[in-house]
Scaffold this motif. Structure first.
Motif, PDB file in Angstrom:
ATOM      1  N   LYS A  41      -1.916  64.721 -12.881  1.00  0.00           N
ATOM      2  CA  LYS A  41      -1.163  63.995 -11.858  1.00  0.00           C
ATOM      3  C   LYS A  41      -1.893  64.070 -10.530  1.00  0.00           C
ATOM      4  CE  LYS A  41       3.040  65.309 -14.082  1.00  0.00           C
ATOM      5  NZ  LYS A  41       4.111  66.290 -14.046  1.00  0.00           N
ATOM      6  N   LEU A  42      -1.974  62.957  -9.870  1.00  0.00           N
ATOM      7  CA  LEU A  42      -2.797  62.889  -8.672  1.00  0.00           C
ATOM      8  C   LEU A  42      -2.205  61.875  -7.702  1.00  0.00           C
ATOM      9  CD1 LEU A  42      -5.870  63.164  -7.363  1.00  0.00           C
ATOM     10  CD2 LEU A  42      -6.147  60.973  -8.486  1.00  0.00           C
ATOM     11  N   GLU A  70      -1.894  56.528  -7.272  1.00  0.00           N
ATOM     12  CA  GLU A  70      -1.108  57.566  -7.921  1.00  0.00           C
ATOM     13  C   GLU A  70      -1.405  57.530  -9.414  1.00  0.00           C
ATOM     14  OE1 GLU A  70       3.017  57.095  -8.793  1.00  0.00           O
ATOM     15  OE2 GLU A  70       3.477  59.192  -8.417  1.00  0.00           O
ATOM     16  N   VAL A  71      -1.658  58.693  -9.980  1.00  0.00           N
ATOM     17  CA  VAL A  71      -1.839  58.785 -11.421  1.00  0.00           C
ATOM     18  C   VAL A  71      -0.746  59.685 -11.947  1.00  0.00           C
ATOM     19  CG1 VAL A  71      -3.408  59.383 -13.295  1.00  0.00           C
ATOM     20  CG2 VAL A  71      -4.326  58.666 -11.085  1.00  0.00           C
ATOM     21  N   MET A  72      -0.015  59.189 -12.920  1.00  0.00           N
ATOM     22  CA  MET A  72       1.023  60.015 -13.519  1.00  0.00           C
ATOM     23  C   MET A  72       1.269  59.551 -14.938  1.00  0.00           C
ATOM     24  SD  MET A  72       4.691  60.916 -11.925  1.00  0.00           S
ATOM     25  CE  MET A  72       5.907  60.277 -13.022  1.00  0.00           C
ATOM     26  N   ASP A  73       1.196  60.464 -15.869  1.00  0.00           N
ATOM     27  CA  ASP A  73       1.455  60.157 -17.277  1.00  0.00           C
ATOM     28  C   ASP A  73       0.757  58.881 -17.742  1.00  0.00           C
ATOM     29  OD1 ASP A  73       3.098  62.327 -17.092  1.00  0.00           O
ATOM     30  OD2 ASP A  73       4.913  61.133 -16.741  1.00  0.00           O
ATOM     31  N   LYS A  75      -0.243  56.457 -16.184  1.00  0.00           N
ATOM     32  CA  LYS A  75      -0.001  55.256 -15.397  1.00  0.00           C
ATOM     33  C   LYS A  75      -0.768  55.370 -14.098  1.00  0.00           C
ATOM     34  CE  LYS A  75       3.716  52.777 -14.616  1.00  0.00           C
ATOM     35  NZ  LYS A  75       5.104  52.430 -14.300  1.00  0.00           N
TER      36      LYS A  75
END
Lengths: 139, 290
Positions: A41-42, A70-73, A75
């Motif tokens: 996550k970023l 934004e990086v999450m799961d 996405k």
């Protein structure tokens, strides 16, 4: 293998939206970010520069100017202040913009906002590079 | 007895009016479509930004950290500012009076001291504030039909500055929310301090921040304010053209009805006149015969 879902959104519209993406390369504020599926996550600031998206063997290029990623799961959401697809960059207009920015910097006219002209020049350079790359790769 | 010629003149002027309102309706309809598109295409950005903020909402910020993000700081509200977003023009049915009625209500009931600072965006709101002697601190008129984020930024900056300087403890926006072509409602939203959206809990703990948490939030928060404001301005434009289109359609329909009624009256008057003349002639002829 898991894939990425990518969205590039600006305040005015959704520029790009794609699933099944293998790789995203984005200009992070602290240097280039390479994002593969399974990335941690970023949340990062974006600098101005080139973004590359690889999916199903194709590579697509974008010019982005500031914003967030934004990086999450798996996405990836890119909230850009401004973003353009390489194919949509009008090289002729870019070189005009570059010329006028250079002229403004050279003459140091008092009316000209130096910082603004420098930004314009930098943006023109980025656009030019990305616009040309698309031609070079022949796609 | 009304003169048929006079009535004919009125019919002609009513028909002219119908033509004008019809043209305005068409113009408003095409602008409305584009304005509605912009509202809907602007929504994903603000929704996503809200999501990102929501993901970060569970970040444990102690009071010391909160100090670094003054835009989040809740404090006792003694003075508020209102960003009043209205159209520049009228001829849009009840739209403007609805929003101004809501404004009066806000000033009376929600502004704590009854005298909020007013930042007017749009001519109607500016005129209202000047007329009623409000504390008008800034005005932005003629933003046009398709303002960019760059046009909005100065408005956000003033609001943020007033808030950070402690001149006001909360900033609200009042605008007409675009629900559908037939329905627009004035709404009040809190812009500052930023109310953190509900996030999916404890997700934020293992986020990586680049360059760091503080930098990211310091960029993200003002952007969030700007985008909320931008979205409100877009909604206002879409509402305005929708309301104007509907108002002009009603005006056109009314003018048609009126011209039909007048035409009927004119024909009756004309017939009455002819009958009269015939009767006179017949009477004259009769007089000769005897």
């Amino acid at each position: 293998m898991a894939k990425l879902t990518v969205e590039i959104i600006t305040g005015e519209s959704i520029v790009y939206s794609k699933e099944n993406v293998d790789l995203v390369e984005a200009p992070g504020a602290d240097g280039s970010l390479g994002i593969l599926p399974g990335h941690a996550k970023l949340v990062s600031l974006l600098a101005s520069g080139e973004m590359k998206i690889r999916s199903e063997g194709n590579e697509e290029y974008f010019a982005v100017f500031g914003g967030f990623i934004e990086v999450m799961d798996n996405k990836v959401i890119i909230l850009a202040d401004s973003a353009e697809r390489a194919g949509e960059i009008d090289l002729e207009r870019v070189s005009q913009a570059r010329d006028s920015a250079e002229a403004a910097l050279r003459d140091r006219d008092e009316v000209v906002d130096i910082a603004e002209a420098e930004t314009a020049l930098r943006q023109a350079a980025i656009r030019e590079r990305i616009g040309q790359r698309r031609r070079g790769s022949g796609s | 007895m009304p003169n048929p010629r006079e009535i004919r003149r009125r019919v002609r002027s009513v028909k002219n009016m119908a033509q004008i309102t019809r043209a305005m309706e068409m113009v408003a309809a095409s602008k409305m479509r584009r304005a509605q598109d912009r509202v809907t295409s602007g929504r994903p950005y603000s929704e996503r930004l809200r999501e990102v903020l929501g993901d970060l909402a569970s970040l444990q910020l102690d009071s010391e950290q909160l100090q670094e993000f003054p835009l989040l700081a809740q404090r006792e509200v003694k003075k508020t500012a209102l960003i009043l977003i209205t159209p520049d023009r009228g001829l849009a049915g009840a739209l403007n009076s609805n929003i101004l009625r809501r404004t009066v209500q806000y000033i009376r009931n929600e502004s704590v001291d009854g005298r909020p600072q007013v930042i007017a965006v749009g001519k109607k709101g500016r005129d209202f504030a000047a007329r009623t002697n409000q504390d008008l601190v800034a005005e932005f008129i003629r933003l046009g039909d398709r303002p960019g984020l760059n046009d909005i930024r100065p408005i956000a900056q003033i609001a943020i500055q007033e808030f950070l300087d402690g001149n006001v403890d909360a900033v609200h926006i009042l605008y007409t929310q675009f629900v559908s072509t037939l329905s627009q409602t004035p709404v009040v939203l809190q812009l500052l301090p930023i109310e953190r959206p509900e996030g999916s809990s404890d997700k934020a703990q293992d986020y990586i921040f680049e360059p760091n948490e503080k930098e990211v939030l310091n960029q993200l928060l003002p952007r969030y304010v700007e985008i909320n404001l931008y979205q409100a301005v877009l909604e206002n434009i879409a509402s305005f053209y929708s309301a104007q289109m509907v108002a002009m359609r009603n005006a056109t329909d009314n003018a048609k009805e009126l011209s039909d009624d007048l035409s009927l009256a004119m024909n009756k008057a004309r017939q009455a006149q002819i009958t009269n003349e015939v009767a006179e002639i017949a009477a004259g002829a009769n007089a000769f015969r005897t």
